[in-house]
Scaffold this motif. Structure first.
Motif, PDB file in Angstrom:
ATOM      1  N   ARG A 230       6.350  35.686 -27.684  1.00 21.71           N
ATOM      2  CA  ARG A 230       5.127  35.044 -27.200  1.00 21.71           C
ATOM      3  C   ARG A 230       5.411  33.575 -26.892  1.00 21.71           C
ATOM      4  O   ARG A 230       6.156  32.902 -27.590  1.00 21.71           O
ATOM      5  CB  ARG A 230       4.022  35.141 -28.253  1.00 21.71           C
ATOM      6  N   GLY A 231       4.800  33.074 -25.852  1.00 27.11           N
ATOM      7  CA  GLY A 231       4.990  31.687 -25.487  1.00 27.11           C
ATOM      8  C   GLY A 231       6.252  31.485 -24.673  1.00 27.11           C
ATOM      9  O   GLY A 231       6.958  32.419 -24.301  1.00 27.11           O
ATOM     10  N   LEU A 232       6.542  30.235 -24.387  1.00 26.44           N
ATOM     11  CA  LEU A 232       7.685  29.890 -23.549  1.00 26.44           C
ATOM     12  C   LEU A 232       8.981  29.942 -24.352  1.00 26.44           C
ATOM     13  O   LEU A 232       9.019  29.599 -25.539  1.00 26.44           O
ATOM     14  CB  LEU A 232       7.491  28.490 -22.966  1.00 26.44           C
ATOM     15  N   THR A 233      10.042  30.375 -23.685  1.00 27.10           N
ATOM     16  CA  THR A 233      11.362  30.333 -24.303  1.00 27.10           C
ATOM     17  C   THR A 233      11.872  28.903 -24.264  1.00 27.10           C
ATOM     18  O   THR A 233      11.777  28.217 -23.250  1.00 27.10           O
ATOM     19  CB  THR A 233      12.332  31.251 -23.539  1.00 27.10           C
ATOM     20  N   GLY A 234      12.421  28.444 -25.380  1.00 22.30           N
ATOM     21  CA  GLY A 234      12.905  27.077 -25.453  1.00 22.30           C
ATOM     22  C   GLY A 234      14.021  26.817 -24.472  1.00 22.30           C
ATOM     23  O   GLY A 234      14.802  27.712 -24.136  1.00 22.30           O
ATOM     24  N   PRO A 235      14.140  25.576 -23.994  1.00 27.00           N
ATOM     25  CA  PRO A 235      15.166  25.248 -22.987  1.00 27.00           C
ATOM     26  C   PRO A 235      16.589  25.474 -23.489  1.00 27.00           C
ATOM     27  O   PRO A 235      17.469  25.831 -22.703  1.00 27.00           O
ATOM     28  CB  PRO A 235      14.893  23.772 -22.676  1.00 27.00           C
ATOM     29  N   ARG A 236      16.846  25.275 -24.775  1.00 23.56           N
ATOM     30  CA  ARG A 236      18.201  25.488 -25.284  1.00 23.56           C
ATOM     31  C   ARG A 236      18.578  26.964 -25.246  1.00 23.56           C
ATOM     32  O   ARG A 236      19.705  27.314 -24.874  1.00 23.56           O
ATOM     33  CB  ARG A 236      18.300  24.951 -26.714  1.00 23.56           C
ATOM     34  N   ARG A 237      17.654  27.830 -25.646  1.00 21.97           N
ATOM     35  CA  ARG A 237      17.929  29.265 -25.607  1.00 21.97           C
ATOM     36  C   ARG A 237      18.120  29.735 -24.167  1.00 21.97           C
ATOM     37  O   ARG A 237      19.000  30.552 -23.880  1.00 21.97           O
ATOM     38  CB  ARG A 237      16.802  30.043 -26.273  1.00 21.97           C
ATOM     39  N   LEU A 238      17.268  29.259 -23.271  1.00 15.49           N
ATOM     40  CA  LEU A 238      17.396  29.644 -21.868  1.00 15.49           C
ATOM     41  C   LEU A 238      18.736  29.192 -21.306  1.00 15.49           C
ATOM     42  O   LEU A 238      19.422  29.950 -20.608  1.00 15.49           O
ATOM     43  CB  LEU A 238      16.244  29.049 -21.063  1.00 15.49           C
ATOM     44  N   ALA A 239      19.128  27.963 -21.625  1.00 15.92           N
ATOM     45  CA  ALA A 239      20.407  27.449 -21.136  1.00 15.92           C
ATOM     46  C   ALA A 239      21.571  28.257 -21.703  1.00 15.92           C
ATOM     47  O   ALA A 239      22.565  28.524 -20.998  1.00 15.92           O
ATOM     48  CB  ALA A 239      20.549  25.975 -21.513  1.00 15.92           C
ATOM     49  N   ALA A 240      21.459  28.676 -22.968  1.00 11.63           N
ATOM     50  CA  ALA A 240      22.527  29.474 -23.581  1.00 11.63           C
ATOM     51  C   ALA A 240      22.632  30.843 -22.919  1.00 11.63           C
ATOM     52  O   ALA A 240      23.736  31.351 -22.693  1.00 11.63           O
ATOM     53  CB  ALA A 240      22.254  29.626 -25.080  1.00 11.63           C
ATOM     54  N   MET A 241      21.490  31.452 -22.589  1.00 10.50           N
ATOM     55  CA  MET A 241      21.507  32.740 -21.900  1.00 10.50           C
ATOM     56  C   MET A 241      22.135  32.596 -20.517  1.00 10.50           C
ATOM     57  O   MET A 241      22.977  33.412 -20.105  1.00 10.50           O
ATOM     58  CB  MET A 241      20.079  33.299 -21.775  1.00 10.50           C
ATOM     59  N   ILE A 242      21.762  31.557 -19.789  1.00 13.89           N
ATOM     60  CA  ILE A 242      22.304  31.340 -18.451  1.00 13.89           C
ATOM     61  C   ILE A 242      23.818  31.146 -18.514  1.00 13.89           C
ATOM     62  O   ILE A 242      24.571  31.678 -17.688  1.00 13.89           O
ATOM     63  CB  ILE A 242      21.614  30.129 -17.794  1.00 13.89           C
ATOM     64  N   ALA A 243      24.278  30.409 -19.514  1.00 12.96           N
ATOM     65  CA  ALA A 243      25.719  30.205 -19.675  1.00 12.96           C
ATOM     66  C   ALA A 243      26.424  31.520 -19.982  1.00 12.96           C
ATOM     67  O   ALA A 243      27.525  31.786 -19.471  1.00 12.96           O
ATOM     68  CB  ALA A 243      25.971  29.184 -20.782  1.00 12.96           C
ATOM     69  N   ALA A 244      25.807  32.365 -20.812  1.00 11.11           N
ATOM     70  CA  ALA A 244      26.411  33.651 -21.163  1.00 11.11           C
ATOM     71  C   ALA A 244      26.485  34.581 -19.956  1.00 11.11           C
ATOM     72  O   ALA A 244      27.419  35.386 -19.838  1.00 11.11           O
ATOM     73  CB  ALA A 244      25.602  34.309 -22.286  1.00 11.11           C
ATOM     74  N   TYR A 245      25.530  34.484 -19.042  1.00  9.26           N
ATOM     75  CA  TYR A 245      25.508  35.345 -17.847  1.00  9.26           C
ATOM     76  C   TYR A 245      26.668  35.019 -16.915  1.00  9.26           C
ATOM     77  O   TYR A 245      27.102  35.868 -16.122  1.00  9.26           O
ATOM     78  CB  TYR A 245      24.171  35.169 -17.122  1.00  9.26           C
TER      79      TYR A 245
END
Length: 293
Positions: A230-245
């Motif tokens: 629920r709510g927005l995903t934090g910028p650090r988690r989003l950045a970590a996912m993008i890096a993993a992709y």
């Protein structure tokens, strides 16, 4: 840790997402149109002259109109959970008297028993929480020897995005999809005859993960699980996912895999007789035969 067995669709969110995406859906529905065309081509292989056709999950009405072009003498009904999608289907075929659009749930079809000869469904079943109920409803409305023809998404769909998120946390970020064999089992439980399925894989490419996520949002296909964050995903988690992709980047592009399951099954030649709530079996006279001597 969350796994696919914990995945449940939030049907209210499914409807809201597709309502919100309806106006721009056709801009990015490249794969949906291509697969829909291939599904329509499979009708070349069957001898069918339907009087009534149901486009189950009609979306913006592209398939609904194509079905009427193929079967101009048939009454074609487009059915969708999202009111905005139904409105676009009506607008696309507003001059055609043999097309109607109905807003309803696939698990509760507002159609009479034995009233449809062909149920066509492209990219819809993956948004249905209870395939047993949906297939039971399909069998109910199909006339004897009627055909169900469909596509849906298999579990390998968006595996790159799912794996990238899994490096960040154990929450549900990507929808889960049903395995082809489980879909076949559901068809058999619904007593639909001669089910046949096969799989085709498509890979779309994107310059950035954010572009993929934006397209999924426009398609109404972003995370609709009841267990979503629920709510927005934090910028650090989003950045970590993008890096993993980035591990999948090839030739400057990032792939997104789609596993497309094609399937068809037939309504039995005679409807099977079932007992009512009181245990009384009602047998139509047409099914009674004098035993041979």
């Amino acid at each position: 840790m969350t796994d696919d067995s914990d995945f449940h669709l939030d049907w209210r969110l499914v409807r809201a997402n597709f309502d919100a995406s309806a106006a721009r859906y056709d801009e990015v529905a490249v794969l949906q149109r291509e697969v829909g065309t291939r599904l329509l081509e499979r009708l070349d292989l069957v001898k069918l002259a339907p009087r009534a056709v149901l486009d189950l999950g009609c979306g913006t009405g592209v398939g609904t109109r194509a079905l009427l072009d193929r079967y101009p003498r048939a009454l074609v009904t487009g059915l969708d959970l999202a009111p905005a999608m139904c409105a676009l289907t009506r607008a696309r075929s507003r001059w055609l008297r043999k097309v109607r659009a109905v807003c309803a749930d696939a698990a509760r079809l507002p159609l009479a028993d034995d009233s449809v000869d062909l149920v066509f469904s492209n990219f819809t079943l993956q948004w249905c929480s209870d395939l047993d109920r949906v297939f039971a409803e399909v069998r109910r409305v199909l006339r004897p020897n009627g055909l169900l023809l469909f596509t849906t998404l298999g579990p390998d769909t968006l595996h790159e995005l799912r794996a990238a998120w899994a490096t960040v946390d154990d929450r549900v970020h990507v929808n889960a999809f049903t395995d082809m064999h489980d879909i076949g089992d559901a068809l058999l439980r619904a007593r639909l005859a001669d089910p046949v399925m096969d799989v085709e894989r498509f890979t779309l490419t994107y310059p950035q993960v954010r572009t993929l996520m934006q397209d999924l949002k426009v398609l109404g296909a972003h995370n609709v699980s009841a267990g979503r964050t629920r709510g927005l995903t934090g910028p650090r988690r989003l950045a970590a996912m993008i890096a993993a992709y980035e591990r999948w980047r090839r030739d400057g592009q990032l792939p997104a895999t789609y596993e497309i399951v094609y399937g068809h099954a037939w309504a039995p030649a005679q409807k099977l007789v079932q007992a009512d709530a009181g245990g009384v079996v009602h047998v139509p006279l047409s099914q009674l035969r004098r035993p041979r001597s």
